[in-house]
Design a protein around this motif. Structure first.
Motif, PDB file in Angstrom:
ATOM      1  N   VAL A 455       0.771  -1.219  -0.182  1.00  0.00           N
ATOM      2  CA  VAL A 455       0.051   0.005  -0.005  1.00  0.00           C
ATOM      3  C   VAL A 455       0.912   1.307  -0.030  1.00  0.00           C
ATOM      4  N   GLN A 456       2.011   1.053   0.759  1.00  0.00           N
ATOM      5  CA  GLN A 456       2.805   2.415   0.720  1.00  0.00           C
ATOM      6  C   GLN A 456       3.414   2.484  -0.722  1.00  0.00           C
ATOM      7  N   GLU A 457       3.703   1.594  -1.313  1.00  0.00           N
ATOM      8  CA  GLU A 457       4.228   1.560  -2.703  1.00  0.00           C
ATOM      9  C   GLU A 457       3.116   1.754  -3.789  1.00  0.00           C
ATOM     10  N   PHE A 458       1.884   1.466  -3.722  1.00  0.00           N
ATOM     11  CA  PHE A 458       0.787   1.735  -4.600  1.00  0.00           C
ATOM     12  C   PHE A 458      -0.432   2.369  -3.885  1.00  0.00           C
ATOM     13  N   SER A 459      -1.280   1.522  -3.432  1.00  0.00           N
ATOM     14  CA  SER A 459      -2.528   2.022  -2.904  1.00  0.00           C
ATOM     15  C   SER A 459      -3.534   0.865  -2.481  1.00  0.00           C
ATOM     16  N   GLU A 460      -4.220   1.234  -1.292  1.00  0.00           N
ATOM     17  CA  GLU A 460      -5.102   0.358  -0.898  1.00  0.00           C
ATOM     18  C   GLU A 460      -5.980  -0.070  -1.861  1.00  0.00           C
ATOM     19  N   MET A 466      -5.497  -6.480  -6.700  1.00  0.00           N
ATOM     20  CA  MET A 466      -4.616  -7.628  -6.858  1.00  0.00           C
ATOM     21  C   MET A 466      -5.170  -8.680  -6.040  1.00  0.00           C
ATOM     22  N   ALA A 467      -5.462  -8.600  -4.928  1.00  0.00           N
ATOM     23  CA  ALA A 467      -5.872  -9.620  -3.913  1.00  0.00           C
ATOM     24  C   ALA A 467      -6.942 -10.219  -4.535  1.00  0.00           C
ATOM     25  N   SER A 468      -8.052  -9.519  -5.179  1.00  0.00           N
ATOM     26  CA  SER A 468      -9.299  -9.862  -5.461  1.00  0.00           C
ATOM     27  C   SER A 468      -8.930 -10.938  -6.815  1.00  0.00           C
ATOM     28  N   GLY A 469      -7.909 -10.143  -7.684  1.00  0.00           N
ATOM     29  CA  GLY A 469      -7.575 -10.819  -8.899  1.00  0.00           C
ATOM     30  C   GLY A 469      -7.168 -12.344  -8.721  1.00  0.00           C
ATOM     31  N   TRP A 470      -6.196 -12.449  -7.736  1.00  0.00           N
ATOM     32  CA  TRP A 470      -5.663 -13.692  -7.388  1.00  0.00           C
ATOM     33  C   TRP A 470      -6.711 -14.795  -6.852  1.00  0.00           C
ATOM     34  N   ARG A 471      -7.762 -14.354  -5.899  1.00  0.00           N
ATOM     35  CA  ARG A 471      -8.838 -15.110  -5.483  1.00  0.00           C
ATOM     36  C   ARG A 471      -9.636 -15.461  -6.563  1.00  0.00           C
ATOM     37  N   GLN A 472      -9.967 -14.565  -7.497  1.00  0.00           N
ATOM     38  CA  GLN A 472     -10.660 -15.079  -8.753  1.00  0.00           C
ATOM     39  C   GLN A 472     -10.184 -16.199  -9.512  1.00  0.00           C
ATOM     40  N   LYS A 473      -8.662 -16.090  -9.915  1.00  0.00           N
ATOM     41  CA  LYS A 473      -8.037 -17.081 -10.362  1.00  0.00           C
ATOM     42  C   LYS A 473      -8.104 -18.334  -9.793  1.00  0.00           C
ATOM     43  N   ARG A 474      -8.149 -18.316  -8.782  1.00  0.00           N
ATOM     44  CA  ARG A 474      -8.352 -19.794  -7.987  1.00  0.00           C
ATOM     45  C   ARG A 474      -9.770 -20.036  -7.981  1.00  0.00           C
ATOM     46  N   GLN A 475     -10.384 -19.403  -8.237  1.00  0.00           N
ATOM     47  CA  GLN A 475     -11.805 -19.722  -8.270  1.00  0.00           C
ATOM     48  C   GLN A 475     -12.263 -20.206  -9.641  1.00  0.00           C
ATOM     49  N   ARG A 476     -11.396 -19.710 -10.741  1.00  0.00           N
ATOM     50  CA  ARG A 476     -11.725 -20.188 -12.055  1.00  0.00           C
ATOM     51  C   ARG A 476     -11.261 -21.207 -12.370  1.00  0.00           C
ATOM     52  N   CYS A 477      -9.855 -21.722 -11.636  1.00  0.00           N
ATOM     53  CA  CYS A 477      -9.397 -22.786 -11.717  1.00  0.00           C
ATOM     54  C   CYS A 477     -10.312 -24.000 -10.871  1.00  0.00           C
ATOM     55  N   ALA A 478     -10.608 -23.736  -9.986  1.00  0.00           N
ATOM     56  CA  ALA A 478     -11.402 -24.746  -9.017  1.00  0.00           C
ATOM     57  C   ALA A 478     -12.847 -25.129  -9.688  1.00  0.00           C
ATOM     58  N   ASP A 479     -13.082 -24.179 -10.684  1.00  0.00           N
ATOM     59  CA  ASP A 479     -14.472 -24.136 -11.504  1.00  0.00           C
ATOM     60  C   ASP A 479     -14.150 -25.031 -12.574  1.00  0.00           C
ATOM     61  N   GLY A 480     -13.080 -25.202 -13.090  1.00  0.00           N
ATOM     62  CA  GLY A 480     -12.617 -26.091 -14.280  1.00  0.00           C
ATOM     63  C   GLY A 480     -12.572 -25.240 -15.403  1.00  0.00           C
ATOM     64  N   ASP A 481     -12.894 -23.997 -15.132  1.00  0.00           N
ATOM     65  CA  ASP A 481     -12.836 -22.923 -16.603  1.00  0.00           C
ATOM     66  C   ASP A 481     -11.423 -22.686 -17.158  1.00  0.00           C
ATOM     67  N   GLN A 482     -10.713 -22.375 -15.988  1.00  0.00           N
ATOM     68  CA  GLN A 482      -9.180 -21.885 -16.387  1.00  0.00           C
ATOM     69  C   GLN A 482      -8.291 -22.998 -15.905  1.00  0.00           C
ATOM     70  N   ARG A 483      -7.339 -23.255 -16.866  1.00  0.00           N
ATOM     71  CA  ARG A 483      -6.357 -24.301 -16.909  1.00  0.00           C
ATOM     72  C   ARG A 483      -4.924 -23.527 -17.142  1.00  0.00           C
ATOM     73  N   TRP A 484      -3.773 -24.512 -16.755  1.00  0.00           N
ATOM     74  CA  TRP A 484      -2.524 -23.785 -17.002  1.00  0.00           C
ATOM     75  C   TRP A 484      -1.912 -24.979 -17.611  1.00  0.00           C
ATOM     76  N   GLY A 485      -1.349 -24.896 -18.635  1.00  0.00           N
ATOM     77  CA  GLY A 485      -0.732 -25.853 -19.538  1.00  0.00           C
ATOM     78  C   GLY A 485       0.624 -25.649 -19.756  1.00  0.00           C
ATOM     79  N   VAL A 486       1.476 -26.715 -19.732  1.00  0.00           N
ATOM     80  CA  VAL A 486       2.853 -26.777 -19.816  1.00  0.00           C
ATOM     81  C   VAL A 486       3.388 -27.876 -21.150  1.00  0.00           C
ATOM     82  N   PHE A 487       3.926 -27.313 -22.201  1.00  0.00           N
ATOM     83  CA  PHE A 487       4.080 -27.983 -23.452  1.00  0.00           C
ATOM     84  C   PHE A 487       5.477 -28.095 -23.756  1.00  0.00           C
TER      85      PHE A 487
END
Length: 496
Positions: A455-460, A466-487
């Motif tokens: 917050v000192q570097e950026f803002s509340e 950012m925190a909300s974005g990371w939680r949403q990524k976790r939820q999208r993965c848990a729902d099965g919509d978002q995956r991460w692939g390595v090829f």
């Protein structure tokens, strides 16, 4: 940027530096012979194919490039506004039947529409005001045929040549200034709005090697139709990226979470894990597609002794990578702004092609993978991590997320299939979503632990985002919509 660049003053400057019509005068450097010997082939290697093409060379000088262009192209029109230079160029290249010499000032130059396939200039726009640059670029769009290219090379930030000058009216812009001037121009061509799109922008390596000077910068641009819907209302997709997801402040926030030098899932830890899949050897050439701010490239160069070319479409990313490169003296890493879908490399240029969470932006993955196959040496390795998706139909929230980001996603299985169909062998398509979830949990925990510093570097507000974005990524993965692939894949040693 300054507008003070009157033509009489510029003409007087070049009258002072064209008395002998020598290479040293034209390049304004006592080391001109050596520099020209090394940077001429480097520049020519960046051009699109010239066979059968009509070329307009602006600021041709005494013909340092004219002869080389004429050897390959169907026709070259070589233009300069200094009579002495034109006379010397004619003496050097007048025996070539496919060269036309023209003494003219580019600011008043008139040429037939759709006459050329390539416009080439080497140190020209730095001698024009911003208004003159904009006007000339507008006319270039008329002179070029559809799909034609513009190549330019300029001195940025400060003077590079060591020749003494009683006065110097040259405008040393930043690369960002040129990006704006070049890509903001547009014309109506055959009833369609068109403009320039950057194919590549990079420092001239000869000047880095000989003068430790990264400020000699060249660009290759392509004339394309403007499609504001496809570029989310921006003039180019690059501007969309740099104004939205990869705005400079956004990149700094990503780096806070992923770790110094990194803007992709897991930062250094996943980089080490994935690189263990490769058999990297000292001296190998690696192409990193979507290099971000260069953390993985510096690590590869330092740990394995490989030479890395990092390419990213985002100017903001590459600008930060180049800043970091100043702290890595002697590093065998180069960076360029580049569009991998438009870029050209000779066949068998690289031992390894590496990409982290980037190709999600590319719609025609098949065409891009076909390029990779050509660029790799026989037996060369391909390693990609990328955002993928689960089976369709997707949830409404995930569909809106993908549309807002402009992503084009495949399932890990589909991704691997495309690689196989293009011609890669030993393809491994791995679903690494669980590894992504582990990384997301660790990153979110660290973000929350360092709340006050963030917050000192950026803002509340930015912390909450950012925190909300990371939680949403976790939820999208848990729902099965978002995956991460390595090829992982290899280029076969010989065609089957």
């Amino acid at each position: 940027m300054s507008e003070s660049c009157p033509r009489p003053e510029m003409r007087r400057f070049w009258q002072d530096h064209s008395q002998e019509s020598s290479l040293q005068e034209m390049m304004l450097d006592s080391e001109a012979e050596r520099l020209s010997h090394e940077d001429t082939p480097e520049i020519l290697a960046l051009l699109p194919g010239l066979e059968g093409q009509d070329v307009l060379e602006l600021g041709a000088g005494i013909g340092r490039f004219t002869g080389f262009l004429a050897e390959r192209a169907h026709h070259v029109t070589a233009v300069d506004f200094m009579e002495n230079f034109v006379v010397q160029n004619r003496a050097n290249n007048g025996h070539r039947a496919n060269v036309k010499f023209l003494e003219a000032d580019v600011t008043s130059l008139q040429l037939p529409q759709q006459s050329f396939d390539l416009i080439f200039s080497n140190w020209l726009f730095m001698y024009l005001s911003d208004t003159e640059v904009s006007n000339v670029v507008q006319r270039m769009l008329l002179w070029l045929r559809p799909g034609g290219h513009l190549f330019l090379r300029e001195s940025c930030f400060y003077q590079s040549g060591n020749s003494p000058r009683s006065f110097n009216p040259t405008l040393y812009r930043s690369p960002a200034d040129y990006n704006r001037l070049l890509t903001s121009a547009h014309q109506t061509c055959e009833g369609k709005l068109c403009g320039f799109e950057i194919v590549l922008s990079r420092s001239v390596q000869t000047y880095i090697k000989r003068k430790q000077n990264r400020n000699q910068v060249c660009w290759l641009l392509r004339m394309v139709p403007r499609n504001l819907e496809a570029t989310h209302g921006y003039e180019t997709f690059q501007k969309f990226l740099d104004s939205e997801q990869y705005a400079s402040r956004s990149i700094r926030r990503y780096e806070w979470v992923f770790g110094p030098g990194f803007v992709s899932t897991g930062g250094l830890s996943t980089t080490k894990e994935l690189l263990s899949m490769l058999d990297l050897k000292k001296g190998q050439r690696v192409l990193d597609i979507g290099c971000g701010i260069g953390g993985g490239d510096f690590y590869m160069a330092k740990e394995f002794g490989v030479e890395v070319l990092g390419m990213d479409l985002s100017h903001n990313m590459v600008e930060l990578a180049l800043e970091r490169a100043q702290k890595e003296p002697g590093s065998s890493v180069q960076f360029e702004i580049g569009d991998a879908t438009q870029r050209l490399f000779p066949e068998a240029s690289f031992d390894v092609i590496y990409s982290r969470d980037t190709i999600l932006h590319v719609v025609d993955k098949r065409a891009l993978f076909a390029k990779f196959l050509v660029w790799l040496k026989p037996g060369g390795q391909l390693l990609i991590s990328d955002y993928c998706c689960g089976p369709r139909p997707w949830s409404k929230a995930f569909t809106e997320y993908v549309q807002q980001r402009g992503y084009s996603l495949l399932t890990p299985h589909e991704y691997g299939q495309v690689l196989q169909e293009v011609g890669f062998s030993q393809v491994k398509a791995l679903d690494y979503t669980e590894r992504m979830l582990t990384a997301l949990a660790q990153e979110l925990q660290e973000l929350e632990r360092s709340h006050d510093q963030f917050v000192q570097e950026f803002s509340e507000k930015e912390f909450d985002s950012m925190a909300s974005g990371w939680r949403q990524k976790r939820q999208r993965c848990a729902d099965g919509d978002q995956r991460w692939g390595v090829f992982y894949a290899l280029k076969p040693h010989a065609a089957l």
